[in-house]
Design a protein around this motif. Structure first.
Motif, PDB file in Angstrom:
ATOM      1  N   MET A 147      -8.226 -14.828   6.267  1.00  0.00           N
ATOM      2  CA  MET A 147      -8.549 -14.844   7.677  1.00  0.00           C
ATOM      3  C   MET A 147      -9.744 -13.954   7.956  1.00  0.00           C
ATOM      4  O   MET A 147      -9.941 -12.918   7.310  1.00  0.00           O
ATOM      5  CB  MET A 147      -7.344 -14.351   8.499  1.00  0.00           C
ATOM      6  N   CYS A 148     -10.583 -14.373   8.863  1.00  0.00           N
ATOM      7  CA  CYS A 148     -11.738 -13.583   9.285  1.00  0.00           C
ATOM      8  C   CYS A 148     -11.233 -12.339   9.998  1.00  0.00           C
ATOM      9  O   CYS A 148     -10.483 -12.435  10.987  1.00  0.00           O
ATOM     10  CB  CYS A 148     -12.634 -14.421  10.202  1.00  0.00           C
ATOM     11  N   LYS A 149     -11.613 -11.186   9.537  1.00  0.00           N
ATOM     12  CA  LYS A 149     -11.126  -9.942  10.111  1.00  0.00           C
ATOM     13  C   LYS A 149     -11.714  -9.694  11.496  1.00  0.00           C
ATOM     14  O   LYS A 149     -11.179  -8.917  12.282  1.00  0.00           O
ATOM     15  CB  LYS A 149     -11.445  -8.771   9.184  1.00  0.00           C
ATOM     16  N   PHE A 169     -16.168 -19.391  14.140  1.00  0.00           N
ATOM     17  CA  PHE A 169     -16.744 -18.536  15.176  1.00  0.00           C
ATOM     18  C   PHE A 169     -17.919 -17.728  14.652  1.00  0.00           C
ATOM     19  O   PHE A 169     -18.845 -17.412  15.390  1.00  0.00           O
ATOM     20  CB  PHE A 169     -15.679 -17.604  15.741  1.00  0.00           C
ATOM     21  N   CYS A 170     -17.890 -17.387  13.352  1.00  0.00           N
ATOM     22  CA  CYS A 170     -18.987 -16.611  12.757  1.00  0.00           C
ATOM     23  C   CYS A 170     -20.303 -17.380  12.824  1.00  0.00           C
ATOM     24  O   CYS A 170     -21.380 -16.781  12.946  1.00  0.00           O
ATOM     25  CB  CYS A 170     -18.670 -16.241  11.314  1.00  0.00           C
ATOM     26  N   THR A 171     -20.226 -18.731  12.710  1.00  0.00           N
ATOM     27  CA  THR A 171     -21.453 -19.540  12.729  1.00  0.00           C
ATOM     28  C   THR A 171     -22.066 -19.602  14.112  1.00  0.00           C
ATOM     29  O   THR A 171     -23.192 -20.094  14.273  1.00  0.00           O
ATOM     30  CB  THR A 171     -21.137 -20.974  12.244  1.00  0.00           C
ATOM     31  N   GLU A 172     -21.344 -19.136  15.131  1.00  0.00           N
ATOM     32  CA  GLU A 172     -21.881 -19.104  16.500  1.00  0.00           C
ATOM     33  C   GLU A 172     -22.370 -17.710  16.860  1.00  0.00           C
ATOM     34  O   GLU A 172     -22.884 -17.490  17.966  1.00  0.00           O
ATOM     35  CB  GLU A 172     -20.805 -19.557  17.482  1.00  0.00           C
ATOM     36  N   GLY A 173     -22.189 -16.760  15.905  1.00  0.00           N
ATOM     37  CA  GLY A 173     -22.606 -15.385  16.153  1.00  0.00           C
ATOM     38  C   GLY A 173     -23.593 -14.895  15.118  1.00  0.00           C
ATOM     39  O   GLY A 173     -24.754 -15.325  15.072  1.00  0.00           O
ATOM     40  N   ASP A 174     -23.132 -13.947  14.271  1.00  0.00           N
ATOM     41  CA  ASP A 174     -24.020 -13.325  13.283  1.00  0.00           C
ATOM     42  C   ASP A 174     -24.650 -14.311  12.315  1.00  0.00           C
ATOM     43  O   ASP A 174     -25.725 -14.059  11.778  1.00  0.00           O
ATOM     44  CB  ASP A 174     -23.237 -12.258  12.497  1.00  0.00           C
ATOM     45  N   HIS A 175     -23.985 -15.435  12.047  1.00  0.00           N
ATOM     46  CA  HIS A 175     -24.482 -16.395  11.055  1.00  0.00           C
ATOM     47  C   HIS A 175     -24.977 -17.687  11.715  1.00  0.00           C
ATOM     48  O   HIS A 175     -24.985 -18.746  11.088  1.00  0.00           O
ATOM     49  CB  HIS A 175     -23.360 -16.736  10.059  1.00  0.00           C
TER      50      HIS A 175
END
Length: 539
Positions: A147-149, A169-175
């Motif tokens: 799981m993404c921490k 969700f990471c691909t919509e933020g930092d990545h």
């Protein structure tokens, strides 16, 4: 619910048609229970509808009703039986996170609950409507690590920029602007690379195993070669010992002869002395007898008759000089040194020739390289000067100036040996030539020009180099052996009949194929018409 809470026997929950635990049980008007699909399939095959248990006949197809209590009890029974069938978790399997005491093997993992369940504890996810919507996957270890921490979502994607696993969700933020791929897709890519690495590693392992075997084979060959060398050394030393023993016997005989000569000379002198002593003793007796005569007349008359003294040698001038043995051994060994060295060389040469003859090869002469005046035998083993220049098509391989011919076969590694008969010839040349040697114009047979040859002319034997090396010629050569160690840059020549080494060229660096080269020279009005013959090796 634990299995221990069910107290009814298993047969109370078994369908009499399929003989298995009820699945969606229904009741007939006569009160008997069956799996819905079992009784419907049973009636589909009938014209009249009757109960499979009591055979009660129904005039119309009955309206079946679900037995909810029996259905719930059957579900629990089936879950209990499945739990009894599963074994305890093994080290390589995923354990159930709910089990207390003995942990059972998990059959599913829930990505919402982040818990792995065995058959028994998975039952609510199969029954409760809210839990049925949870995403179930095959059992996984360490669900929390998946799981993404940051977003508490499943890591489903792989960021190729930062080489890390991310969630949606990471691909919509930092990545956001990083190229990503599903884990399965990246898994396949990396697994392909891994298989390639694995293949390369296996190849490297095989290469190293092959190298180990090569080293072992080399060691084995060296051991065998060492044993042959020891055996050959023992043979040479034994022959040398026999030679020395013979010389020892000759030496002892010489010393004894000198001693006998001294003894005979002494005995002769002693005998001569003893004879004079005897004669002197006789004269002394006569003189003594006369000395006792007192009558003057008788003495004087008798004294006249006294014999003259016998002739004797002046022994003061005689010197007896015995043979001197001091230095005899040294002088004898000085005389032994040269023949011993020659014998030792002969023995070593014979053993060496025997060794190199093991590398004999079968070669034939190539007519495409032969000078137009040369005649080759049909089997390609003999060549001589025919005296007439034939009209032949020229080609880059043919010699057009020197009366030479090469073999068909060439060699680029290892060791090889061949013998050439030169009996009956008064001029010839043979040895090795590299592939790129000049074949069209006049050239000097030198190593720097690609030739390693010995030359026999006018009863002189030389190795062609600068300056030429004059070689000893004990008798007319009949057969010459040539040994080559390509990797060591060694070319050796042998007198096969005498079994002695003629000459070795060392320190060459071979970088291209080598051929045997024969030059029978001009026939000299028939005086040199004998052919050069590539002979079979008889070791």
């Amino acid at each position: 619910m634990a299995c221990a809470n069910i107290s009814w026997p298993e047969e109370d929950f078994v369908c009499s048609i399929c003989l298995d635990v009820f699945y969606s049980p229904v009741s007939t008007p006569c009160g008997h229970n069956f799996c819905r699909i079992c009784i419907e399939m049973f009636w589909d095959k009938k014209v009249q509808y009757n109960c499979p248990v009591c055979n009660k006949l129904f005039y119309t197809r009955p309206d079946l009703r679900v037995n909810h209590l029996l259905s719930e009890m059957a579900t629990r029974m089936r879950t209990c039986l499945q739990a009894n069938e599963q074994s305890c978790v093994q080290l390589s399997e995923v354990p159930c996170d709910v089990c207390t005491g003995t942990q059972m093997m998990a059959v599913k993992s829930c990505l919402v609950c982040l818990i792995s369940y065995c058959h028994t504890h998975l039952e609510p996810h199969q029954r409760v409507a809210g839990l049925k919507r949870h995403q179930l996957v095959n059992p996984m270890h360490c669900l929390q690590d998946r799981m993404c921490k940051k977003h508490d979502r499943l890591l489903e994607l792989f960021c190729k920029t930062e080489q890390v696993c991310v969630c949606q969700f990471c691909t919509e933020g930092d990545h956001k602007y990083h190229p990503v791929a599903p884990l399965k897709e990246e898994y396949d890519v990396q697994m392909a690379k891994l298989r390639k690495i694995e293949s390369e590693v296996k190849q490297m392992i095989q290469e190293r195993l092959g190298k180990i075997q090569e080293i072992k084979d080399t060691v084995k060959f060296s051991e065998e070669d060492a044993q042959r060398e020891i055996a050959d050394g023992a043979q040479v030393l034994h022959s040398l010992m026999l030679y020395i023993e013979k010389y020892r016997d000759d030496f002892n005989q010489t010393v004894k002869y000198k001693l006998e000569s001294t003894v005979k000379q002494a005995e002769s002198l002693i005998k001569e002395l003893e004879q004079e002593i005897e004669e002197l003793n006789n004269r002394s007796s006569e003189v003594k007898q006369l000395s006792h005569i007192e009558d003057h007349l008788h003495f004087l008359q008798t004294f006249k008759s006294l014999k003259k003294p016998p002739p004797t040698r002046d022994w003061n001038t005689v010197e007896f000089r015995p043979q001197q043995f001091v230095g005899t051994l040294r002088r004898s060994l000085d005389q032994l040194e040269e023949p011993l060295n020659m014998e030792l060389k002969k023995l070593c040469d014979s053993v060496e020739l025997k060794r190199v003859q093991q590398y004999d090869i079968n070669v034939t002469l190539d007519p495409e390289t032969a000078h137009p005046k040369l005649i080759l035998s049909e089997d390609g083993k003999q060549v001589h000067d025919g005296g007439v220049r034939m009209e032949l098509l020229d080609n880059p391989k043919r010699f057009t100036h020197n009366l030479c011919v090469l073999t068909r076969q060439s060699f680029s590694s290892g060791s090889f040996y061949f013998e050439v008969q030169v009996e009956g010839k008064n001029a010839w040349c043979l040895g090795l030539a590299r592939e790129s040697c000049n074949r069209k114009g006049g050239m000097t047979f030198l190593p720097e020009n690609g030739y390693w040859t010995i030359d026999f002319k006018k009863d002189k034997l030389i190795f062609n180099t600068k300056p030429v090396v004059c070689l000893p010629l004990r008798a007319a050569l009949q057969k010459v052996g040539v040994f080559v160690d390509y990797d060591k840059g060694l070319v050796s020549f042998y007198d096969v009949e005498a079994r002695v080494h003629i000459y070795s060229s060392t320190g060459s660096t071979f970088s291209e194929p080598l051929y045997l080269i024969l030059c029978p020279c001009l026939h000299d009005g028939g005086k040199n018409s004998a052919p050069m013959i590539i002979s079979p090796v008889n070791s």
